[in-house]
Design a protein around this motif. Structure first.
Motif, PDB file in Angstrom:
ATOM      1  N   SER A  41       0.820  -1.206   0.000  1.00 47.79           N
ATOM      2  CA  SER A  41       0.000   0.000   0.000  1.00 47.79           C
ATOM      3  C   SER A  41       0.858   1.262   0.000  1.00 47.79           C
ATOM      4  CB  SER A  41      -0.968  -0.012   1.190  1.00 47.79           C
ATOM      5  OG  SER A  41      -0.298  -0.288   2.398  1.00 47.79           O
ATOM      6  N   ASP A  43       3.701   1.536  -1.581  1.00 48.44           N
ATOM      7  CA  ASP A  43       4.205   1.665  -2.949  1.00 48.44           C
ATOM      8  C   ASP A  43       3.205   2.383  -3.848  1.00 48.44           C
ATOM      9  OD1 ASP A  43       6.633   0.353  -2.411  1.00 48.44           O
ATOM     10  OD2 ASP A  43       5.703  -1.605  -2.749  1.00 48.44           O
ATOM     11  N   LEU A  44       1.904   2.215  -3.577  1.00 50.21           N
ATOM     12  CA  LEU A  44       0.904   2.940  -4.365  1.00 50.21           C
ATOM     13  C   LEU A  44       1.063   4.441  -4.159  1.00 50.21           C
ATOM     14  CD1 LEU A  44      -2.329   0.791  -3.995  1.00 50.21           C
ATOM     15  CD2 LEU A  44      -0.901   1.081  -6.024  1.00 50.21           C
ATOM     16  N   SER A  45       1.364   4.849  -2.944  1.00 53.25           N
ATOM     17  CA  SER A  45       1.618   6.265  -2.676  1.00 53.25           C
ATOM     18  C   SER A  45       2.908   6.716  -3.350  1.00 53.25           C
ATOM     19  CB  SER A  45       1.700   6.510  -1.169  1.00 53.25           C
ATOM     20  OG  SER A  45       0.471   6.202  -0.563  1.00 53.25           O
ATOM     21  N   TRP A  47       4.055   5.679  -6.078  1.00 49.56           N
ATOM     22  CA  TRP A  47       3.807   5.813  -7.512  1.00 49.56           C
ATOM     23  C   TRP A  47       3.469   7.262  -7.856  1.00 49.56           C
ATOM     24  CZ3 TRP A  47       4.978   3.593 -11.797  1.00 49.56           C
ATOM     25  CH2 TRP A  47       4.283   3.892 -12.968  1.00 49.56           C
ATOM     26  N   PRO A 120      -3.215   4.222  -9.692  1.00 45.79           N
ATOM     27  CA  PRO A 120      -3.292   3.877  -8.268  1.00 45.79           C
ATOM     28  C   PRO A 120      -4.722   3.848  -7.739  1.00 45.79           C
ATOM     29  CG  PRO A 120      -1.534   5.452  -8.622  1.00 45.79           C
ATOM     30  CD  PRO A 120      -2.305   5.344  -9.920  1.00 45.79           C
ATOM     31  N   ALA A 123      -6.278   0.761  -9.049  1.00 45.42           N
ATOM     32  CA  ALA A 123      -5.738  -0.399  -8.340  1.00 45.42           C
ATOM     33  C   ALA A 123      -6.349  -0.501  -6.951  1.00 45.42           C
ATOM     34  CB  ALA A 123      -4.210  -0.306  -8.243  1.00 45.42           C
ATOM     35  N   ARG A 124      -6.461   0.638  -6.236  1.00 45.27           N
ATOM     36  CA  ARG A 124      -7.071   0.615  -4.899  1.00 45.27           C
ATOM     37  C   ARG A 124      -8.514   0.144  -4.969  1.00 45.27           C
ATOM     38  NH1 ARG A 124      -4.173   5.440  -4.574  1.00 45.27           N
ATOM     39  NH2 ARG A 124      -2.444   5.308  -3.129  1.00 45.27           N
ATOM     40  N   ASP A 133      -3.388   8.067  -1.189  1.00 46.83           N
ATOM     41  CA  ASP A 133      -2.557   8.440  -2.323  1.00 46.83           C
ATOM     42  C   ASP A 133      -1.435   9.353  -1.855  1.00 46.83           C
ATOM     43  OD1 ASP A 133      -3.430  11.092  -2.184  1.00 46.83           O
ATOM     44  OD2 ASP A 133      -4.764  10.931  -3.908  1.00 46.83           O
TER      45      ASP A 133
END
Length: 139
Positions: A41, A43-45, A47, A120, A123-124, A133
């Motif tokens: 989670s 890693d999504l931030s 991005w 992102p 994906a979430r 984010d």
């Protein structure tokens, strides 16, 4: 133009951080390949921060110091390395497994950045949320 994509829905959680399985898929007229990678989670931030850095680097265009960044963080088994070049290049690193690196030219224009900012949140939504984010707001 080659493409890198595909997220899996497999998930697990450890100490409040959600971990996901994904695939980096490279498809071109020359090479086709798939490598499994994981992200969490956080890693999504990351991005979103990576996209901010790419936009800044494109605007500054300092040829003496080309922009390079990894996602997820380098040192993992599999990661992507973004490098400002002409054309822009994304390397898919399969570190300890096969030690193969595939370089993919990428057209990093306004459309690519905009579409990549949507990923992102998508994906979430597909994976059930669980992370903020890069600006600290939930999608």
């Amino acid at each position: 133009m080659p493409w890198i994509s595909r997220f899996a829905r497999s998930t697990r959680e450890s100490l409040g951080v959600r971990h996901y399985d994904a695939e980096a898929v490279v498809t071109s007229g020359f090479v086709n390949g798939t490598v499994y990678l994981g992200f969490d989670s956080e890693d999504l931030s990351d991005w979103g921060r990576l996209l901010d850095a790419i936009e800044e680097a494109e605007q500054e265009a300092d040829l003496d110091e080309p922009f390079t960044a990894d996602w997820p963080q380098s040192g993992r088994i599999v990661y992507l390395r973004f490098m400002s070049d002409d054309p822009y290049v994304v390397e898919v690193h399969d570190g300890t497994s096969t030690q193969i690196v595939v370089s993919v030219p990428l057209d990093v224009g306004e459309e690519w950045i905009a579409e990549s900012r949507e990923r992102p949140a998508a994906a979430r939504a597909a994976l059930g949320g669980g992370a903020e984010d890069h600006r600290g707001a939930r999608p």
